[in-house]
Design an enzyme around this catalytic site. Structure first.
Site, PDB file in Angstrom:
ATOM      1  N   GLU A 202       5.664  -3.269   0.897  1.00 48.52           N
ATOM      2  CA  GLU A 202       5.772  -2.941  -0.536  1.00 48.52           C
ATOM      3  C   GLU A 202       4.981  -1.660  -0.745  1.00 48.52           C
ATOM      4  O   GLU A 202       3.750  -1.671  -0.719  1.00 48.52           O
ATOM      5  CB  GLU A 202       5.190  -4.086  -1.384  1.00 48.52           C
ATOM      6  CG  GLU A 202       5.913  -5.415  -1.225  1.00 48.52           C
ATOM      7  CD  GLU A 202       7.283  -5.427  -1.894  1.00 48.52           C
ATOM      8  OE1 GLU A 202       7.589  -4.509  -2.676  1.00 48.52           O
ATOM      9  OE2 GLU A 202       8.068  -6.342  -1.603  1.00 48.52           O
ATOM     10  N   LEU A 203       5.688  -0.538  -0.957  1.00 49.92           N
ATOM     11  CA  LEU A 203       5.038   0.773  -0.843  1.00 49.92           C
ATOM     12  C   LEU A 203       5.023   1.545  -2.172  1.00 49.92           C
ATOM     13  O   LEU A 203       5.180   0.964  -3.233  1.00 49.92           O
ATOM     14  CB  LEU A 203       5.728   1.549   0.280  1.00 49.92           C
ATOM     15  CG  LEU A 203       5.870   0.759   1.600  1.00 49.92           C
ATOM     16  CD1 LEU A 203       6.607   1.571   2.648  1.00 49.92           C
ATOM     17  CD2 LEU A 203       4.510   0.311   2.133  1.00 49.92           C
TER      18      LEU A 203
ATOM     19  N   GLU B  92       3.526  10.907  -4.994  1.00 49.27           N
ATOM     20  CA  GLU B  92       2.966   9.919  -5.928  1.00 49.27           C
ATOM     21  C   GLU B  92       1.546  10.365  -6.289  1.00 49.27           C
ATOM     22  O   GLU B  92       0.698  10.539  -5.407  1.00 49.27           O
ATOM     23  CB  GLU B  92       2.928   8.555  -5.223  1.00 49.27           C
ATOM     24  CG  GLU B  92       2.417   7.427  -6.090  1.00 49.27           C
ATOM     25  CD  GLU B  92       2.298   6.120  -5.294  1.00 49.27           C
ATOM     26  OE1 GLU B  92       1.815   6.157  -4.147  1.00 49.27           O
ATOM     27  OE2 GLU B  92       2.678   5.068  -5.840  1.00 49.27           O
TER      28      GLU B  92
ATOM     29  N   GLY C 250       0.839  -1.202   0.000  1.00 49.28           N
ATOM     30  CA  GLY C 250       0.000   0.000   0.000  1.00 49.28           C
ATOM     31  C   GLY C 250       0.865   1.240   0.000  1.00 49.28           C
ATOM     32  O   GLY C 250       2.032   1.203  -0.437  1.00 49.28           O
ATOM     33  N   SER C 251       0.336   2.321   0.509  1.00 47.61           N
ATOM     34  CA  SER C 251       1.052   3.599   0.446  1.00 47.61           C
ATOM     35  C   SER C 251       2.184   3.635   1.480  1.00 47.61           C
ATOM     36  O   SER C 251       2.144   2.932   2.498  1.00 47.61           O
ATOM     37  CB  SER C 251       0.074   4.739   0.708  1.00 47.61           C
ATOM     38  OG  SER C 251      -0.457   4.603   2.008  1.00 47.61           O
TER      39      SER C 251
ATOM     40  N   CYS D 264       1.902   0.521  -8.931  1.00 48.12           N
ATOM     41  CA  CYS D 264       2.959   1.079  -8.082  1.00 48.12           C
ATOM     42  C   CYS D 264       4.227   1.336  -8.879  1.00 48.12           C
ATOM     43  O   CYS D 264       4.971   2.250  -8.576  1.00 48.12           O
ATOM     44  CB  CYS D 264       3.244   0.117  -6.935  1.00 48.12           C
ATOM     45  SG  CYS D 264       3.609  -1.552  -7.502  1.00 48.12           S
TER      46      CYS D 264
HETATM   47  P1  NAD Z   1      -3.353   2.322   1.463  1.00 47.00           P
HETATM   48  O1  NAD Z   1      -2.064   2.385   2.174  1.00 47.00           O
HETATM   49  O2  NAD Z   1      -4.320   3.412   1.691  1.00 47.00           O
HETATM   50  O3  NAD Z   1      -4.135   0.967   1.809  1.00 47.00           O
HETATM   51  C1  NAD Z   1      -3.611  -0.320   1.564  1.00 47.00           C
HETATM   52  C2  NAD Z   1      -4.305  -1.331   2.457  1.00 47.00           C
HETATM   53  O4  NAD Z   1      -3.975  -1.044   3.813  1.00 47.00           O
HETATM   54  C3  NAD Z   1      -5.840  -1.293   2.382  1.00 47.00           C
HETATM   55  O5  NAD Z   1      -6.344  -2.603   2.494  1.00 47.00           O
HETATM   56  C4  NAD Z   1      -6.205  -0.477   3.616  1.00 47.00           C
HETATM   57  O6  NAD Z   1      -7.500  -0.751   4.100  1.00 47.00           O
HETATM   58  C5  NAD Z   1      -5.150  -0.950   4.603  1.00 47.00           C
HETATM   59  N1  NAD Z   1      -4.857  -0.042   5.712  1.00 47.00           N
HETATM   60  C6  NAD Z   1      -4.944   1.305   5.745  1.00 47.00           C
HETATM   61  N2  NAD Z   1      -4.576   1.757   6.976  1.00 47.00           N
HETATM   62  C7  NAD Z   1      -4.246   0.667   7.720  1.00 47.00           C
HETATM   63  C8  NAD Z   1      -3.806   0.463   9.062  1.00 47.00           C
HETATM   64  N3  NAD Z   1      -3.601   1.478   9.897  1.00 47.00           N
HETATM   65  N4  NAD Z   1      -3.573  -0.805   9.485  1.00 47.00           N
HETATM   66  C9  NAD Z   1      -3.757  -1.858   8.653  1.00 47.00           C
HETATM   67  N5  NAD Z   1      -4.188  -1.719   7.380  1.00 47.00           N
HETATM   68  C10 NAD Z   1      -4.424  -0.482   6.912  1.00 47.00           C
HETATM   69  O7  NAD Z   1      -2.989   2.202  -0.090  1.00 47.00           O
HETATM   70  P2  NAD Z   1      -3.998   2.197  -1.336  1.00 47.00           P
HETATM   71  O8  NAD Z   1      -4.427   3.591  -1.623  1.00 47.00           O
HETATM   72  O9  NAD Z   1      -5.025   1.157  -1.147  1.00 47.00           O
HETATM   73  O10 NAD Z   1      -3.046   1.663  -2.501  1.00 47.00           O
HETATM   74  C11 NAD Z   1      -2.286   2.487  -3.310  1.00 47.00           C
HETATM   75  C12 NAD Z   1      -0.851   2.527  -2.818  1.00 47.00           C
HETATM   76  O11 NAD Z   1      -0.300   1.217  -2.820  1.00 47.00           O
HETATM   77  C13 NAD Z   1       0.048   3.348  -3.726  1.00 47.00           C
HETATM   78  O12 NAD Z   1       0.905   4.116  -2.928  1.00 47.00           O
HETATM   79  C14 NAD Z   1       0.838   2.303  -4.482  1.00 47.00           C
HETATM   80  O13 NAD Z   1       2.077   2.743  -4.976  1.00 47.00           O
HETATM   81  C15 NAD Z   1       0.981   1.235  -3.444  1.00 47.00           C
HETATM   82  N6  NAD Z   1       1.262  -0.070  -4.042  1.00 47.00           N
HETATM   83  C16 NAD Z   1       2.508  -0.609  -3.880  1.00 47.00           C
HETATM   84  C17 NAD Z   1       2.816  -1.823  -4.486  1.00 47.00           C
HETATM   85  C18 NAD Z   1       4.192  -2.433  -4.357  1.00 47.00           C
HETATM   86  O14 NAD Z   1       4.344  -3.609  -4.650  1.00 47.00           O
HETATM   87  N7  NAD Z   1       5.204  -1.681  -3.940  1.00 47.00           N
HETATM   88  C19 NAD Z   1       1.840  -2.498  -5.227  1.00 47.00           C
HETATM   89  C20 NAD Z   1       0.585  -1.927  -5.355  1.00 47.00           C
HETATM   90  C21 NAD Z   1       0.303  -0.710  -4.750  1.00 47.00           C
END
Ligand code: NAD
Length: 527
Positions: A262-263, A396, A240-241, A296
């Site tokens: 993985e961010l 991003e 995620g982010s 990502c």
């Molecule tokens: P996000 O961080 O908002 O959420 C990702 C996941 O984490 C969701 O399921 C969300 O519900 C959960 N989450 C949020 N807060 C949390 C907490 N405090 N505790 C536990 N879980 C929590 O990200 P997003 O907007 O869903 O996804 C987009 C981001 O993901 C972009 O920054 C992108 O670059 C990144 N991404 C990275 C990769 C990689 O492999 N590096 C792959 C895909 C996406």
């Protein structure tokens, strides 16, 4: 199936019936109400998704933990057989999987289909390698023949796989498959918007023979249920982010459990003076606008050598405009450019572009939504004149927008590309592959693709892939992507009792013989 909310009518493919939705949502640990499921293409509500409370999260981990004991004792060959069947079931069910991915993300059919292929590719790699990677390794100990050393890999226990919405099927399943193969239980925490395709995969896992209790699904907003999940598991696989990754990493650290993060990225592309624009332009268009810029590893900054800049900008802009004409909302392969995931996300992307415009950037093409196609469509956009004070320059954006810059020499290009807190992916284009590779190796990124945007490194499942700097910790794929789900245990075996000083032997004598032994072993290369 039709459902009408606020005037919008869902247009789901006929395979996605209310009965299927009810069966799949039954897999969620339930107890905290429901949220609406929305078809991205229309904005229509077509069902509801149960939400888990913290009690259900703790109970889900406990259930997986009990099942994991038996699974860890199951021979690896039997565990692998489950994943051979799961691999085949995914390929057989690619149409319905693509439907479910598209409904929740609004991406094109091509991107949905290719996403569905990622998990079989990962599984196929571990079907081939898991026996070697997980096998105990016997070595001579500190003194050969006297003692022996065995390295063993034991499953962590229960792994939380927390995943985002952009590749919901691939990330949830490709990251949990090696965790299961290594002998763990898994609790999946998908994003609410895209949970349905993950639930379908759970259905397939159980059909493939995975013990029902070993896989659990909890749904809810991250900050509500995430902390309880992390407090109960033994390992966190988070994608995620970077902002959320920091929170997860801190909590995992406080609990002294390890995690893989993985961010996000702000990925640069370098177009060298010898790049062939006939291949570079279409390659760059896919690297920027594939998945509507919500990958990502997609490219958000392009640096072009001054000798190619004008021609590249003209041809790339024309190609972006052509792509905009092929945008559409359909569950078939006709549209080549899809929607963003939600209106909220489109507004975030749009805000970055408006900020750049207000601070003096030029919108060469695009820069506007496409409500004629659906509520969250946004036109492919090209910016020039982006300066460091603009949000898009450093943050991003995660949408169909790229900023294009000119460079004079390679040193300047490398400096500009590395001028970011992120380090997920970078791409270099040039006819001289050795030179492009040498330049690529100087970029601060966990993945570097030469004459490609990101597919080449991501599809190479034998090599670990992850981010550096603020783009993450740890890797997926390769031996490391399996071993991270294990604890390494060292068993030392003393065969002959010579290590300790013998009773009544003065320590000075022991010291002498230790020094002699060390010198002897070094002299003859024994240690
Ligand atoms: P996000 O961080 O908002 O959420 C990702 C996941 O984490 C969701 O399921 C969300 O519900 C959960 N989450 C949020 N807060 C949390 C907490 N405090 N505790 C536990 N879980 C929590 O990200 P997003 O907007 O869903 O996804 C987009 C981001 O993901 C972009 O920054 C992108 O670059 C990144 N991404 C990275 C990769 C990689 O492999 N590096 C792959 C895909 C996406």
């Amino acid at each position: 199936m039709d459902a009408t909310t606020d005037g919008a009518t869902a247009t789901l493919p006929s395979r996605i019936t209310p009965e299927l939705i009810a069966r799949l949502t039954d897999y969620v640990a339930t107890g905290n109400g429901t949220v609406d499921l929305v078809e991205v293409y229309t904005g229509a509500v077509y069902g509801t998704l149960p939400q888990s409370g913290t009690d259900q999260v703790a109970a889900a981990v406990a259930t997986a933990r009990t099942a994991q004991k038996k699974w860890a004792a199951t021979p690896l060959s039997e565990r692998l057989a489950v994943f051979q069947r799961f691999h085949d079931l995914i390929l057989e069910n690619h149409e319905i999987i693509s439907d479910l991915i598209q409904i929740g993300t609004g991406k094109t059919r091509r991107m949905a289909f290719e996403e569905s292929c990622d998990t079989p590719m990962v599984i196929s790699h571990y079907l081939k390698t898991a026996k070697r990677v997980l096998a105990p390794i016997k070595r001579a100990g500190g003194i050969p023949f006297v003692n022996a050393s065995i390295e063993m890999h034991k499953p962590k226990g229960v792994v939380a796989v927390i995943s985002p919405w952009n590749f919901p099927f691939a990330i949830s399943l490709s990251d949990s498959a090696p965790a299961f193969i290594a002998g763990n239980g898994v609790v999946l925490k998908p994003d609410n918007k895209t949970a349905l395709c993950v639930l379908f995969a759970v259905d397939l896992l159980i059909k493939a023979g995975l013990p029902r209790d070993l896989v659990q699904v909890v749904c809810g907003t991250g900050p509500d249920i995430g902390p309880t999940l992390i407090d109960n598991v033994d390992y966190v696989m988070f994608t995620g982010s970077s902002a959320t990754g920091r929170i997860i990493g801190s909590q995992a650290g406080a609990n002294v459990i390890s995690c893989s993060l993985e961010l996000g990225g702000k990925n640069p592309m370098l177009i060298l003076d010898d790049a062939d624009l006939d291949v570079t332009v279409p390659g760059a268009v896919f690297a920027v606008y594939g998945n509507s810029g919500q990958a990502c590893m997609h490219i958000e900054r392009i640096y072009v050598h001054e000798s190619k800049y004008d021609e590249f900008l003209r041809r790339f802009t024309e190609a972006a405009e052509e792509l905009g004409k092929k945008a559409g909302a359909a569950y078939d392969f006709e549209p080549e450019f899809g929607s963003l995931v939600s209106v909220d996300h489109m507004e975030r992307v749009s805000a970055h572009i408006e900020d750049a415009k207000a601070k003096g950037a030029t919108v060469v093409t695009g820069g506007y939504p496409r409500p004629d196609l659906g509520p969250a469509f946004y036109q492919p956009t090209v910016l020039t004149g982006v300066t460091p004070d603009m949000v898009h320059a450093k943050a991003e954006t995660f949408g169909p927008v790229v900023s294009i810059y000119k460079f004079r020499d390679v040193e300047e290009a490398i400096r500009l590309a590395n001028d970011t807190d992120y380090g997920l992916n970078a791409s270099v284009w040039g006819k001289n592959i050795a030179r492009a590779t040498e330049i690529g190796a100087r970029l601060e990124a966990g993945n570097v693709n030469i004459n490609d945007g990101f597919i080449t490194s991501y599809s190479s499942k034998a090599t670990p892939s992850g981010g550096v700097k603020q783009s993450g910790i740890g890797t997926r794929h390769g031996d490391a992507g399996l071993l991270k789900y294990t604890d390494t245990v060292h068993i030392g075996v003393q065969k002959i009792q010579v290590m300790a000083a013998r009773a009544k032997q003065p320590y000075a004598q022991q010291l002498k013989s230790t020094l002699m032994t060390l010198k002897f072993m070094r002299r003859f290369g024994i240690r």
